[in-house]
Write an enzyme that holds these catalytic residues in place. Structure first.
Site, PDB file in Angstrom:
ATOM      1  N   GLY A  75       0.836  -1.195   0.000  1.00  0.00           N
ATOM      2  CA  GLY A  75       0.000   0.000   0.000  1.00  0.00           C
ATOM      3  C   GLY A  75       0.874   1.250   0.000  1.00  0.00           C
ATOM      4  O   GLY A  75       2.088   1.172   0.218  1.00  0.00           O
ATOM      5  N   GLN A  77       1.310   3.478   2.107  1.00  0.00           N
ATOM      6  CA  GLN A  77       2.023   3.684   3.377  1.00  0.00           C
ATOM      7  C   GLN A  77       2.600   2.371   3.914  1.00  0.00           C
ATOM      8  O   GLN A  77       2.680   2.167   5.128  1.00  0.00           O
ATOM      9  CB  GLN A  77       1.086   4.315   4.407  1.00  0.00           C
ATOM     10  CG  GLN A  77       0.879   5.798   4.215  1.00  0.00           C
ATOM     11  CD  GLN A  77       2.180   6.589   4.368  1.00  0.00           C
ATOM     12  OE1 GLN A  77       3.054   6.251   5.162  1.00  0.00           O
ATOM     13  NE2 GLN A  77       2.308   7.640   3.584  1.00  0.00           N
ATOM     14  N   SER A  78       2.996   1.499   3.031  1.00  0.00           N
ATOM     15  CA  SER A  78       3.510   0.194   3.445  1.00  0.00           C
ATOM     16  C   SER A  78       4.762   0.306   4.328  1.00  0.00           C
ATOM     17  O   SER A  78       5.759   0.927   3.941  1.00  0.00           O
ATOM     18  CB  SER A  78       3.855  -0.609   2.182  1.00  0.00           C
ATOM     19  OG  SER A  78       4.649  -1.723   2.509  1.00  0.00           O
ATOM     20  N   ASN A  79       4.685  -0.312   5.501  1.00  0.00           N
ATOM     21  CA  ASN A  79       5.876  -0.390   6.365  1.00  0.00           C
ATOM     22  C   ASN A  79       6.912  -1.326   5.761  1.00  0.00           C
ATOM     23  O   ASN A  79       8.106  -1.122   5.899  1.00  0.00           O
ATOM     24  CB  ASN A  79       5.490  -0.926   7.749  1.00  0.00           C
ATOM     25  CG  ASN A  79       4.515  -0.019   8.463  1.00  0.00           C
ATOM     26  OD1 ASN A  79       4.745   1.181   8.567  1.00  0.00           O
ATOM     27  ND2 ASN A  79       3.411  -0.593   8.943  1.00  0.00           N
ATOM     28  N   CYS A  81       7.470  -1.829   2.565  1.00  0.00           N
ATOM     29  CA  CYS A  81       8.191  -1.160   1.478  1.00  0.00           C
ATOM     30  C   CYS A  81       9.228  -0.194   2.035  1.00  0.00           C
ATOM     31  O   CYS A  81      10.352  -0.122   1.539  1.00  0.00           O
ATOM     32  CB  CYS A  81       7.206  -0.451   0.550  1.00  0.00           C
ATOM     33  SG  CYS A  81       6.248  -1.629  -0.443  1.00  0.00           S
TER      34      CYS A  81
END
Ligand SMILES: *Cc1c(COP(=O)(O)O)cnc(C)c1O
Length: 340
Positions: A75, A77-79, A81
């Site tokens: 997403g 706001q992927s942690n 990524c």
């Protein structure tokens, strides 16, 4: 650790481990439990949260295969990524992130995790939710683009949730067993470990670790997207793939071994309800502990709701696994300030 360590695939040292196991005394008293939190939000500052444990194994394979660019997805706001972008920078690799957003033609402003992604030098490719569902096709396309530019790509699945990444939480389970033995709490009952399930790799690793180490106690996932059926399948597949690939000598049955409590997705993935944000505020104020709105806030909310209905639901001794996600609070600023 020795028996298990002999089975470990190659691992890089990226996470600050062991992470602390801390009592949550005031909240525990309120809930009538011996409550602990396993601080996997403290695996690092920028390179923090549960994904770092998985990336220790996955990035090691990328290096072994001679990759110079890692690709992954999530997403906006992927942690995961963000952790991948930072790990890549630390290892001198390029990073290409495939991020999901409503309208890729006008992507969201960079903030919180996505800001850190770009600060760490990752390239971002924005795709729509429909394309994201077909990410099995997007990955080869992006990997091809890397190759055409002379690069050597390595693909990391969503959340680094695959057989190799699961080792991160097999290893964490080993650590947790030692933490619990040393905790010296009043009861010696086996603990129930609660965790937020997002892409399933954490749950799969915990389940396999518990079996490999012969640890007693329940493992309960609270899903923050999709539903119970989805996670029994997703976590089940990762466990089965790891058992096959690494020849693990354990018996596994999806329906018997994957326990998921559904009902706390709320408004949807990464969407918050005021009561969830209020709980995040209250935990911050009573314990000095920051949960995140996307994963741990929802799982903690689910835990407290289940306990209100049935105080004996999880036994006397509970460990809440804090999987990180602090930066996810910042995109919720407008909603949070109303509660202060
Ligand atoms: C990704 C994530 C999870 C979920 O872990 P999975 O292994 O994807 O199920 C939980 N908490 C945080 C903070 C995360 O970033």
């Amino acid at each position: 650790m020795s028996y298990l360590e002999s089975l470990y695939p190659t691992r890089l040292n990226l996470a600050h481990t062991p992470t602390p196991l801390q009592p949550l005394r005031r909240f525990g008293e309120k809930l009538g439990l011996e409550l602990y939190v396993k601080r996997d939000d403290l695996t690092g500052a920028e390179l923090s949260g549960n994904k770092v444990r998985k990336l220790e194994f996955v990035m090691a394979e990328a290096l072994e295969q001679g990759a110079d660019t890692v690709l992954t997805c999530g997403g906006a706001q992927s942690n995961h990524c963000r952790a991948t972008a930072v790990a890549a920078a630390k290892l001198g690799l390029h990073c290409r992130l495939i991020l999901r957003t409503g309208d890729p033609a006008s992507p969201p402003p960079l903030e919180a995790n996505s800001l850190l992604d770009r600060l760490a030098g990752a390239e971002i490719v924005w795709i729509s939710p429909a394309e994201y569902r077909n990410r099995a096709e997007v990955f080869p396309r992006e990997a091809e683009a890397v190759k055409r530019a002379g690069g050597r790509p390595y693909i990391i699945p969503e959340g680094a949730s695959n057989a190799l990444g699961a080792w991160g939480y097999i290893r964490a389970m080993d650590e947790l067993a030692a933490d619990l033995a040393a905790s010296g709490g009043p009861s010696n009952e086996p603990a129930t470990i609660l965790y937020a399930a997002g892409s399933g790799g954490t749950g799969a690793g915990l389940i396999l670790g518990q079996k490999l180490l012969g640890i007693k106690g329940r493992l309960v996932g609270i899903n923050v997207c999709d539903d119970r059926e989805y996670f029994v399948k997703a976590i089940g597949e990762i466990c089965e793939q790891a058992i096959a690939r690494f020849h693990l000598d354990v018996s596994f049955d999806r329906e018997r071994d994957v326990e998921i409590i559904d009902g706390y997705v709320g408004r949807g993935y990464a969407e918050s309800r005021p009561e969830e944000l209020e709980l995040i505020r209250d935990v911050a104020r009573t314990e000095g502990l920051f949960l995140d709105p996307v994963y741990t806030g929802k799982a903690f909310f689910g835990m407290t709701r289940e306990l209100q209905r049935d105080p004996g639901r999880f036994g006397r001794r509970v460990v809440f696994l804090h999987t990180g996600g602090l930066f996810g609070l910042f995109p919720k600023t407008a909603e949070l300030v109303q509660l202060l």
